[in-house]
Design a protein around this motif. Sequence first.
Motif, PDB file in Angstrom:
ATOM      1  N   ALA A  73       0.839  -1.204   0.000  1.00  0.00           N
ATOM      2  CA  ALA A  73       0.000   0.000   0.000  1.00  0.00           C
ATOM      3  C   ALA A  73       0.874   1.255   0.000  1.00  0.00           C
ATOM      4  O   ALA A  73       0.554   2.241  -0.680  1.00  0.00           O
ATOM      5  N   GLN A  74       1.964   1.210   0.726  1.00  0.00           N
ATOM      6  CA  GLN A  74       2.897   2.332   0.752  1.00  0.00           C
ATOM      7  C   GLN A  74       3.447   2.596  -0.658  1.00  0.00           C
ATOM      8  O   GLN A  74       3.522   3.743  -1.103  1.00  0.00           O
ATOM      9  N   SER A  75       3.787   1.546  -1.347  1.00  0.00           N
ATOM     10  CA  SER A  75       4.291   1.665  -2.706  1.00  0.00           C
ATOM     11  C   SER A  75       3.233   2.255  -3.644  1.00  0.00           C
ATOM     12  O   SER A  75       3.527   3.131  -4.458  1.00  0.00           O
ATOM     13  N   GLU A  76       1.989   1.787  -3.514  1.00  0.00           N
ATOM     14  CA  GLU A  76       0.892   2.331  -4.339  1.00  0.00           C
ATOM     15  C   GLU A  76       0.638   3.805  -4.017  1.00  0.00           C
ATOM     16  O   GLU A  76       0.362   4.601  -4.915  1.00  0.00           O
ATOM     17  N   ALA A  77       0.709   4.177  -2.749  1.00  0.00           N
ATOM     18  CA  ALA A  77       0.512   5.574  -2.370  1.00  0.00           C
ATOM     19  C   ALA A  77       1.625   6.449  -2.943  1.00  0.00           C
ATOM     20  O   ALA A  77       1.372   7.584  -3.377  1.00  0.00           O
ATOM     21  N   ALA A  78       2.846   5.925  -2.979  1.00  0.00           N
ATOM     22  CA  ALA A  78       3.957   6.671  -3.579  1.00  0.00           C
ATOM     23  C   ALA A  78       3.737   6.848  -5.083  1.00  0.00           C
ATOM     24  O   ALA A  78       4.024   7.919  -5.637  1.00  0.00           O
ATOM     25  N   VAL A  79       3.218   5.819  -5.738  1.00  0.00           N
ATOM     26  CA  VAL A  79       2.885   5.927  -7.157  1.00  0.00           C
ATOM     27  C   VAL A  79       1.822   7.007  -7.349  1.00  0.00           C
ATOM     28  O   VAL A  79       1.921   7.839  -8.266  1.00  0.00           O
ATOM     29  N   ALA A  80       0.826   7.011  -6.486  1.00  0.00           N
ATOM     30  CA  ALA A  80      -0.239   8.018  -6.586  1.00  0.00           C
ATOM     31  C   ALA A  80       0.337   9.417  -6.433  1.00  0.00           C
ATOM     32  O   ALA A  80      -0.007  10.320  -7.210  1.00  0.00           O
ATOM     33  N   LEU A  81       1.221   9.618  -5.466  1.00  0.00           N
ATOM     34  CA  LEU A  81       1.793  10.947  -5.243  1.00  0.00           C
ATOM     35  C   LEU A  81       2.648  11.391  -6.433  1.00  0.00           C
ATOM     36  O   LEU A  81       2.564  12.546  -6.866  1.00  0.00           O
ATOM     37  N   ARG A  82       3.456  10.469  -6.973  1.00  0.00           N
ATOM     38  CA  ARG A  82       4.255  10.822  -8.154  1.00  0.00           C
ATOM     39  C   ARG A  82       3.353  11.176  -9.339  1.00  0.00           C
ATOM     40  O   ARG A  82       3.622  12.125 -10.074  1.00  0.00           O
ATOM     41  N   GLY A 103      -2.527  15.632  -3.290  1.00  0.00           N
ATOM     42  CA  GLY A 103      -1.096  15.509  -2.997  1.00  0.00           C
ATOM     43  C   GLY A 103      -0.820  15.644  -1.516  1.00  0.00           C
ATOM     44  O   GLY A 103      -0.034  14.887  -0.933  1.00  0.00           O
ATOM     45  N   GLY A 104      -1.482  16.616  -0.879  1.00  0.00           N
ATOM     46  CA  GLY A 104      -1.323  16.787   0.569  1.00  0.00           C
ATOM     47  C   GLY A 104      -1.813  15.570   1.339  1.00  0.00           C
ATOM     48  O   GLY A 104      -1.183  15.144   2.320  1.00  0.00           O
ATOM     49  N   VAL A 105      -2.910  15.013   0.889  1.00  0.00           N
ATOM     50  CA  VAL A 105      -3.457  13.816   1.542  1.00  0.00           C
ATOM     51  C   VAL A 105      -2.464  12.655   1.443  1.00  0.00           C
ATOM     52  O   VAL A 105      -2.163  11.985   2.433  1.00  0.00           O
ATOM     53  N   TYR A 106      -1.942  12.427   0.241  1.00  0.00           N
ATOM     54  CA  TYR A 106      -1.014  11.308   0.060  1.00  0.00           C
ATOM     55  C   TYR A 106       0.319  11.540   0.761  1.00  0.00           C
ATOM     56  O   TYR A 106       0.934  10.598   1.262  1.00  0.00           O
ATOM     57  N   ARG A 107       0.769  12.795   0.829  1.00  0.00           N
ATOM     58  CA  ARG A 107       1.995  13.072   1.597  1.00  0.00           C
ATOM     59  C   ARG A 107       1.787  12.715   3.068  1.00  0.00           C
ATOM     60  O   ARG A 107       2.670  12.131   3.705  1.00  0.00           O
ATOM     61  N   LYS A 108       0.623  13.053   3.604  1.00  0.00           N
ATOM     62  CA  LYS A 108       0.324  12.730   5.001  1.00  0.00           C
ATOM     63  C   LYS A 108       0.247  11.214   5.200  1.00  0.00           C
ATOM     64  O   LYS A 108       0.743  10.680   6.194  1.00  0.00           O
ATOM     65  N   ILE A 109      -0.370  10.517   4.246  1.00  0.00           N
ATOM     66  CA  ILE A 109      -0.430   9.052   4.328  1.00  0.00           C
ATOM     67  C   ILE A 109       0.979   8.476   4.364  1.00  0.00           C
ATOM     68  O   ILE A 109       1.301   7.621   5.204  1.00  0.00           O
ATOM     69  N   ALA A 129      -2.733   0.104  17.244  1.00  0.00           N
ATOM     70  CA  ALA A 129      -2.126   1.317  16.690  1.00  0.00           C
ATOM     71  C   ALA A 129      -1.944   1.172  15.180  1.00  0.00           C
ATOM     72  O   ALA A 129      -2.119   2.136  14.427  1.00  0.00           O
ATOM     73  N   ALA A 130      -1.614  -0.029  14.726  1.00  0.00           N
ATOM     74  CA  ALA A 130      -1.486  -0.277  13.283  1.00  0.00           C
ATOM     75  C   ALA A 130      -2.836  -0.082  12.601  1.00  0.00           C
ATOM     76  O   ALA A 130      -2.916   0.512  11.520  1.00  0.00           O
ATOM     77  N   ALA A 131      -3.891  -0.579  13.228  1.00  0.00           N
ATOM     78  CA  ALA A 131      -5.238  -0.419  12.675  1.00  0.00           C
ATOM     79  C   ALA A 131      -5.589   1.055  12.549  1.00  0.00           C
ATOM     80  O   ALA A 131      -6.221   1.468  11.566  1.00  0.00           O
ATOM     81  N   ASP A 132      -5.173   1.870  13.515  1.00  0.00           N
ATOM     82  CA  ASP A 132      -5.435   3.303  13.452  1.00  0.00           C
ATOM     83  C   ASP A 132      -4.719   3.925  12.249  1.00  0.00           C
ATOM     84  O   ASP A 132      -5.312   4.715  11.509  1.00  0.00           O
ATOM     85  N   GLY A 133      -3.447   3.574  12.046  1.00  0.00           N
ATOM     86  CA  GLY A 133      -2.700   4.102  10.904  1.00  0.00           C
ATOM     87  C   GLY A 133      -3.316   3.688   9.579  1.00  0.00           C
ATOM     88  O   GLY A 133      -3.420   4.487   8.642  1.00  0.00           O
ATOM     89  N   VAL A 134      -3.760   2.436   9.497  1.00  0.00           N
ATOM     90  CA  VAL A 134      -4.394   1.938   8.277  1.00  0.00           C
ATOM     91  C   VAL A 134      -5.737   2.629   8.058  1.00  0.00           C
ATOM     92  O   VAL A 134      -6.076   3.027   6.940  1.00  0.00           O
ATOM     93  N   SER A 135      -6.501   2.797   9.122  1.00  0.00           N
ATOM     94  CA  SER A 135      -7.799   3.456   9.023  1.00  0.00           C
ATOM     95  C   SER A 135      -7.655   4.897   8.538  1.00  0.00           C
ATOM     96  O   SER A 135      -8.407   5.357   7.676  1.00  0.00           O
ATOM     97  N   ARG A 136      -6.680   5.597   9.086  1.00  0.00           N
ATOM     98  CA  ARG A 136      -6.446   6.985   8.663  1.00  0.00           C
ATOM     99  C   ARG A 136      -5.972   7.049   7.208  1.00  0.00           C
ATOM    100  O   ARG A 136      -6.342   7.953   6.460  1.00  0.00           O
ATOM    101  N   SER A 137      -5.152   6.072   6.818  1.00  0.00           N
ATOM    102  CA  SER A 137      -4.697   6.010   5.415  1.00  0.00           C
ATOM    103  C   SER A 137      -5.878   5.765   4.489  1.00  0.00           C
ATOM    104  O   SER A 137      -5.999   6.400   3.432  1.00  0.00           O
ATOM    105  N   ALA A 138      -6.741   4.839   4.867  1.00  0.00           N
ATOM    106  CA  ALA A 138      -7.921   4.533   4.053  1.00  0.00           C
ATOM    107  C   ALA A 138      -8.819   5.761   3.929  1.00  0.00           C
ATOM    108  O   ALA A 138      -9.313   6.073   2.840  1.00  0.00           O
ATOM    109  N   ALA A 139      -9.007   6.462   5.039  1.00  0.00           N
ATOM    110  CA  ALA A 139      -9.841   7.671   5.012  1.00  0.00           C
ATOM    111  C   ALA A 139      -9.232   8.724   4.092  1.00  0.00           C
ATOM    112  O   ALA A 139      -9.944   9.396   3.338  1.00  0.00           O
ATOM    113  N   GLY A 140      -7.918   8.857   4.118  1.00  0.00           N
ATOM    114  CA  GLY A 140      -7.250   9.811   3.234  1.00  0.00           C
ATOM    115  C   GLY A 140      -7.412   9.443   1.772  1.00  0.00           C
ATOM    116  O   GLY A 140      -7.702  10.304   0.925  1.00  0.00           O
ATOM    117  N   ALA A 141      -7.226   8.165   1.445  1.00  0.00           N
ATOM    118  CA  ALA A 141      -7.393   7.720   0.060  1.00  0.00           C
ATOM    119  C   ALA A 141      -8.833   7.949  -0.407  1.00  0.00           C
ATOM    120  O   ALA A 141      -9.068   8.371  -1.543  1.00  0.00           O
TER     121      ALA A 141
END
Length: 190
Positions: A73-82, A103-109, A129-141
């Motif tokens: 997912a991190q790799s896909e988010a980096a692709v999205a930001l690029r 762009g701001g959303v993906y930078r934060k993710i 805590a991992a679930a929280d990070g994933v949940s926030r990432s999903a909300a950003g996407a």
Amino acid sequence: MDNLSPLILTLLLIIVVPSASSTQTSVPTRNDLISKTCSRTPFSQLCVSTLRSHPRSSRANLKGLSLILVRAAQSEAAVALRTINRLRAASDPRFRIPLSKCGGVYRKILRDHIPKALHALSSRGDPKAAADGVSRSAAGAQECQRILIGIKNPPQVLIRVGRVLADLFAIIASIIKSLMGGIRRRHGPF
């Protein structure tokens, strides 16, 4: 002595062959873990293909599989930001503001939420805590998806990447939920 050789060979075959085959069936392979884990998630085909494409997945446990998926997912988010940065520089001016927001959303993710999930899973062993990070990432996407869908003729490449990310985050959340369930069973309800 010549008559004993076939007898000994037969006895060895009777003893060794069944025990070898029962060992094979009673010890699940990691591919079985991938299949079993992914079958319990939404988007199981994406889960299986993502995990099987990673060389370390065949030796990973459930936590390891979740780490592999978070990194995917991190790799896909980096692709999205690029892609966002490339499109912002070259696209229609009406896309610049929505792309800047995404762009701001993906930078934060990439800067905050995914590293939090990775650290929580790998170092701290804290699936909550991992679930929280994933949940926030999903909300950003999802937020970026809403921004893009709100404009006429949005860049389809970003819509596709956003959908893949949303699906990956749903898979990861499901696996982390399983990890949390395993912790509760071992340590009680609290």
